[in-house]
Write a protein that holds these residues in place. Structure first.
Motif, PDB file in Angstrom:
ATOM      1  N   ASP A 239      12.204 -17.921  -4.232  1.00 44.36           N
ATOM      2  CA  ASP A 239      12.694 -16.854  -3.661  1.00 44.36           C
ATOM      3  C   ASP A 239      11.976 -15.214  -2.749  1.00 44.36           C
ATOM      4  OD1 ASP A 239      10.994 -15.598  -5.754  1.00 44.36           O
ATOM      5  OD2 ASP A 239      11.843 -16.443  -7.702  1.00 44.36           O
ATOM      6  N   VAL A 240      11.972 -14.140  -3.337  1.00 46.27           N
ATOM      7  CA  VAL A 240      11.335 -13.435  -2.221  1.00 46.27           C
ATOM      8  C   VAL A 240      10.272 -12.962  -2.905  1.00 46.27           C
ATOM      9  CG1 VAL A 240      12.322 -11.685  -2.919  1.00 46.27           C
ATOM     10  CG2 VAL A 240      12.141 -10.922  -0.997  1.00 46.27           C
ATOM     11  N   TYR A 241       9.683 -12.934  -4.074  1.00 44.07           N
ATOM     12  CA  TYR A 241       8.472 -12.909  -5.223  1.00 44.07           C
ATOM     13  C   TYR A 241       7.634 -13.867  -4.555  1.00 44.07           C
ATOM     14  CZ  TYR A 241      11.332  -9.092  -7.848  1.00 44.07           C
ATOM     15  OH  TYR A 241      12.069  -7.680  -7.494  1.00 44.07           O
ATOM     16  N   GLU A 242       8.787 -14.853  -5.157  1.00 44.34           N
ATOM     17  CA  GLU A 242       7.419 -16.505  -4.512  1.00 44.34           C
ATOM     18  C   GLU A 242       6.847 -16.052  -2.990  1.00 44.34           C
ATOM     19  OE1 GLU A 242       9.371 -18.887  -7.955  1.00 44.34           O
ATOM     20  OE2 GLU A 242      10.363 -18.760  -5.819  1.00 44.34           O
ATOM     21  N   PHE A 243       7.875 -15.571  -2.226  1.00 53.68           N
ATOM     22  CA  PHE A 243       7.628 -15.833  -0.883  1.00 53.68           C
ATOM     23  C   PHE A 243       6.371 -14.894  -0.490  1.00 53.68           C
ATOM     24  CE2 PHE A 243       8.210 -14.287   2.915  1.00 53.68           C
ATOM     25  CZ  PHE A 243       8.186 -15.172   4.741  1.00 53.68           C
ATOM     26  N   THR A 244       6.412 -13.560  -1.193  1.00 57.55           N
ATOM     27  CA  THR A 244       6.085 -12.130  -0.467  1.00 57.55           C
ATOM     28  C   THR A 244       4.172 -12.567  -1.370  1.00 57.55           C
ATOM     29  OG1 THR A 244       7.201 -11.014  -1.942  1.00 57.55           O
ATOM     30  CG2 THR A 244       8.001 -11.294  -0.266  1.00 57.55           C
ATOM     31  N   GLY A 245       4.634 -13.264  -2.598  1.00 58.17           N
ATOM     32  CA  GLY A 245       3.677 -13.679  -3.126  1.00 58.17           C
ATOM     33  C   GLY A 245       1.847 -14.473  -2.520  1.00 58.17           C
ATOM     34  N   ILE A 246       3.390 -15.801  -2.185  1.00 55.83           N
ATOM     35  CA  ILE A 246       1.942 -16.186  -0.809  1.00 55.83           C
ATOM     36  C   ILE A 246       1.560 -15.461  -0.038  1.00 55.83           C
ATOM     37  CG2 ILE A 246       1.837 -18.320   0.175  1.00 55.83           C
ATOM     38  CD1 ILE A 246       3.901 -19.559  -1.513  1.00 55.83           C
ATOM     39  N   VAL A 247       1.926 -14.505   0.456  1.00 57.93           N
ATOM     40  CA  VAL A 247       1.887 -13.263   2.324  1.00 57.93           C
ATOM     41  C   VAL A 247       0.528 -12.884   1.762  1.00 57.93           C
ATOM     42  CG1 VAL A 247       2.636 -12.294   4.007  1.00 57.93           C
ATOM     43  CG2 VAL A 247       3.946 -13.828   3.375  1.00 57.93           C
ATOM     44  N   GLY A 248       1.270 -11.724   0.442  1.00 55.83           N
ATOM     45  CA  GLY A 248      -0.065 -10.739  -0.134  1.00 55.83           C
ATOM     46  C   GLY A 248      -1.048 -11.780  -0.338  1.00 55.83           C
ATOM     47  N   ALA A 249      -1.121 -13.331  -0.990  1.00 56.20           N
ATOM     48  CA  ALA A 249      -3.014 -14.069  -1.240  1.00 56.20           C
ATOM     49  C   ALA A 249      -2.976 -14.280   0.180  1.00 56.20           C
ATOM     50  CB  ALA A 249      -2.037 -15.340  -2.027  1.00 56.20           C
ATOM     51  N   SER A 250      -2.493 -14.338   1.034  1.00 59.12           N
ATOM     52  CA  SER A 250      -3.287 -14.843   2.280  1.00 59.12           C
ATOM     53  C   SER A 250      -3.707 -13.704   3.188  1.00 59.12           C
ATOM     54  CB  SER A 250      -2.041 -15.435   3.341  1.00 59.12           C
ATOM     55  OG  SER A 250      -1.239 -16.738   3.269  1.00 59.12           O
ATOM     56  N   VAL A 251      -3.111 -12.489   3.473  1.00 59.23           N
ATOM     57  CA  VAL A 251      -3.214 -11.396   3.425  1.00 59.23           C
ATOM     58  C   VAL A 251      -4.970 -10.283   2.956  1.00 59.23           C
ATOM     59  CG1 VAL A 251      -1.223 -10.565   4.830  1.00 59.23           C
ATOM     60  CG2 VAL A 251      -1.672  -9.765   3.109  1.00 59.23           C
ATOM     61  N   GLY A 252      -4.442 -10.849   1.379  1.00 57.36           N
ATOM     62  CA  GLY A 252      -5.021 -10.028   0.345  1.00 57.36           C
ATOM     63  C   GLY A 252      -4.586  -8.292   0.265  1.00 57.36           C
ATOM     64  N   ARG A 253      -3.646  -8.391  -0.265  1.00 56.13           N
ATOM     65  CA  ARG A 253      -2.713  -7.656  -0.819  1.00 56.13           C
ATOM     66  C   ARG A 253      -1.738  -7.915  -1.420  1.00 56.13           C
ATOM     67  NH1 ARG A 253      -3.159  -1.331   2.244  1.00 56.13           N
ATOM     68  NH2 ARG A 253      -2.477  -0.618   0.595  1.00 56.13           N
ATOM     69  N   GLU A 254      -1.839  -6.590  -2.809  1.00 55.77           N
ATOM     70  CA  GLU A 254      -0.460  -7.663  -3.621  1.00 55.77           C
ATOM     71  C   GLU A 254       0.914  -6.632  -3.016  1.00 55.77           C
ATOM     72  OE1 GLU A 254       0.564  -9.169  -7.209  1.00 55.77           O
ATOM     73  OE2 GLU A 254      -1.362  -9.108  -6.332  1.00 55.77           O
ATOM     74  N   PRO A 255       2.097  -7.521  -2.896  1.00 51.57           N
ATOM     75  CA  PRO A 255       2.899  -6.728  -2.308  1.00 51.57           C
ATOM     76  C   PRO A 255       3.902  -6.477  -2.949  1.00 51.57           C
ATOM     77  CG  PRO A 255       3.118  -9.326  -2.247  1.00 51.57           C
ATOM     78  CD  PRO A 255       2.112  -9.168  -3.481  1.00 51.57           C
ATOM     79  N   VAL A 256       4.531  -4.717  -3.182  1.00 52.76           N
ATOM     80  CA  VAL A 256       4.481  -3.687  -3.473  1.00 52.76           C
ATOM     81  C   VAL A 256       6.534  -3.692  -3.245  1.00 52.76           C
ATOM     82  CG1 VAL A 256       4.971  -1.602  -3.716  1.00 52.76           C
ATOM     83  CG2 VAL A 256       2.366  -2.661  -2.821  1.00 52.76           C
ATOM     84  N   HIS A 257       7.189  -4.125  -4.885  1.00 52.30           N
ATOM     85  CA  HIS A 257       8.350  -4.701  -3.790  1.00 52.30           C
ATOM     86  C   HIS A 257       9.493  -3.104  -4.557  1.00 52.30           C
ATOM     87  CE1 HIS A 257       6.497  -8.625  -4.156  1.00 52.30           C
ATOM     88  NE2 HIS A 257       7.102  -8.160  -4.026  1.00 52.30           N
ATOM     89  N   ARG A 258      10.562  -3.062  -4.278  1.00 51.73           N
ATOM     90  CA  ARG A 258      11.413  -1.754  -4.506  1.00 51.73           C
ATOM     91  C   ARG A 258      12.804  -2.219  -4.861  1.00 51.73           C
ATOM     92  NH1 ARG A 258      14.905   0.868  -1.692  1.00 51.73           N
ATOM     93  NH2 ARG A 258      13.981   0.791   0.100  1.00 51.73           N
ATOM     94  N   SER A 259      13.703  -2.374  -6.224  1.00 47.15           N
ATOM     95  CA  SER A 259      14.832  -3.192  -6.197  1.00 47.15           C
ATOM     96  C   SER A 259      15.800  -2.312  -5.444  1.00 47.15           C
ATOM     97  CB  SER A 259      15.295  -3.157  -7.669  1.00 47.15           C
ATOM     98  OG  SER A 259      16.749  -3.759  -7.863  1.00 47.15           O
ATOM     99  N   VAL A 260      17.029  -2.636  -4.615  1.00 45.06           N
ATOM    100  CA  VAL A 260      17.441  -1.675  -4.194  1.00 45.06           C
ATOM    101  C   VAL A 260      19.292  -2.096  -4.968  1.00 45.06           C
ATOM    102  CG1 VAL A 260      17.197  -2.335  -1.797  1.00 45.06           C
ATOM    103  CG2 VAL A 260      18.317  -3.366  -2.449  1.00 45.06           C
ATOM    104  N   PRO A 261      19.755  -0.740  -4.614  1.00 40.83           N
ATOM    105  CA  PRO A 261      21.586  -0.756  -5.851  1.00 40.83           C
ATOM    106  C   PRO A 261      21.987  -2.625  -5.364  1.00 40.83           C
ATOM    107  CG  PRO A 261      21.158   1.133  -4.930  1.00 40.83           C
ATOM    108  CD  PRO A 261      20.224   0.209  -4.355  1.00 40.83           C
ATOM    109  N   ALA A 262      23.653  -2.765  -5.645  1.00 40.05           N
ATOM    110  CA  ALA A 262      24.434  -4.240  -5.582  1.00 40.05           C
ATOM    111  C   ALA A 262      24.691  -3.300  -4.535  1.00 40.05           C
ATOM    112  CB  ALA A 262      25.390  -3.831  -6.669  1.00 40.05           C
ATOM    113  N   GLY A 263      25.201  -4.893  -3.339  1.00 39.77           N
ATOM    114  CA  GLY A 263      25.252  -4.415  -1.971  1.00 39.77           C
ATOM    115  C   GLY A 263      25.150  -3.540  -0.951  1.00 39.77           C
TER     116      GLY A 263
END
Length: 322
Positions: A239-263
């Motif tokens: 999922d997008v959290y797992e995907f960005t977690g791997i990317v973040g670990a590779s670039v040395g920075r914790e991903p920042v997420h923001r939830s968007v409304p449905a639609g």
């Protein structure tokens, strides 16, 4: 050695496919509109595949063991190719896409949560085809990309004159600056600078494949004899959290997420609908897949190196001022 025709083959994994087919000793012919020449030793036929008379004339008396169609997007293109190559090849392989399973673009059978979508969820033999839709309109085609692929598969499935197989590719990553979707580079750049990743409130996984692994599978499909659709995806949906977690670990920075409304629109690999594919059929037929989590860090490194190369090239091209 086989006589193999590749329609397209001028960029990204299509270009790599042509290179590997040629290196393997096959007699390769590339058909495209001439914007990019194939490697030395590969025959180049310059023609617009959308022009049936020109395509038939350009083919002349050529015959092939296998045709690999990298750039078929509509049922009209499929119908032209089916007529032009009938009797010229014993096997036709079309590169298709995971998007055929997107429930946002068609009424498809419901898939229980956690179940990976099998090929039979979209049966090209039963799919309706409408050649009268405005498939030659770029805006219409872009908005109906998934349906164009579904109907193209349907046309080839019903065609006579050759055995047909479609390879439904997962989201393709890797290749650095050559990756034409730019989605991985988008995530790498945004996470590296601390930008926010927009995600759905409830995210669902999808599947990926490295561009070199997809080429490996296409090479395998050329020599195989299976017909019908085949899903192509590496092991391990993310999922997008797992995907960005791997990317973040590779670039040395914790991903920042923001939830968007449905639609609301979210980032490219955030999905609120389920269409992660099953690769069980390909494995049963003998193809072994890698794990996404094993190759994704290397793909991120390629994206970082590609971005650095582009910056150097742009800087070198800038005029020098006093």
């Amino acid at each position: 050695m086989q006589r193999i025709c590749v329609i397209g083959g001028s960029r990204y994994f299509g270009k790599l496919l042509v290179e590997r087919l040629h290196a393997a000793g096959h007699q390769v012919t590339v058909i495209n509109r001439g914007s990019t020449r194939p490697p030395a030793g590969v025959e180049h036929v310059v023609v617009d595949r959308n022009d049936e008379a020109a395509l038939t004339a350009a083919l002349g008396s050529r015959t092939f063991d296998v045709v690999v169609d990298q750039i078929c997007y509509t049922p009209v293109q499929a119908a032209i190719a089916a007529r032009a190559f009938a009797g010229r090849t014993r096997r036709y392989v079309m590169t298709s896409t995971i998007e055929v399973y997107d429930p946002a673009t068609a009424a498809l059978p419901a898939v229980p949560p956690g179940v990976r979508v099998p090929e039979g969820s979209v049966d090209p033999a039963a799919w309706a085809v409408d050649l009268g839709l405005p498939w030659d309109d770029d805006a219409y085609l872009e908005a109906h990309y998934a349906e164009g692929k579904r109907q193209a598969e349907a046309v080839f499935t019903r065609a006579a004159g050759f055995a047909f197989a479609s390879v439904r590719s997962a989201h393709v990553l890797g290749g650095g600056a050559r990756e034409f979707t730019g989605r991985l580079a988008h995530y790498v750049e945004r996470i590296a600078r601390g930008g926010v990743i927009a995600v759905h409130a409830k995210v669902l996984p999808t599947v990926f494949i490295h561009h070199e692994e997809l080429v490996d599978l296409l090479l395998w499909a050329v020599a195989a004899d299976f017909t019908g659709p085949l899903n192509a995806c590496s092991e391990g949906p993310l999922d997008v959290y797992e995907f960005t977690g791997i990317v973040g670990a590779s670039v040395g920075r914790e991903p920042v997420h923001r939830s968007v409304p449905a639609g609301a629109q979210a980032s490219p690999f955030s999905f609120d609908r389920h269409y992660a594919m099953s690769n069980a059929r390909a494995k049963q037929l003998g193809f072994a897949f890698s794990r996404t989590s094993d190759w994704l860090p290397g793909a991120v490194a390629e994206a970082i190196a590609g971005a650095a190369t582009e910056v150097v090239a742009e800087t070198a091209a800038e005029p020098v001022t006093a």
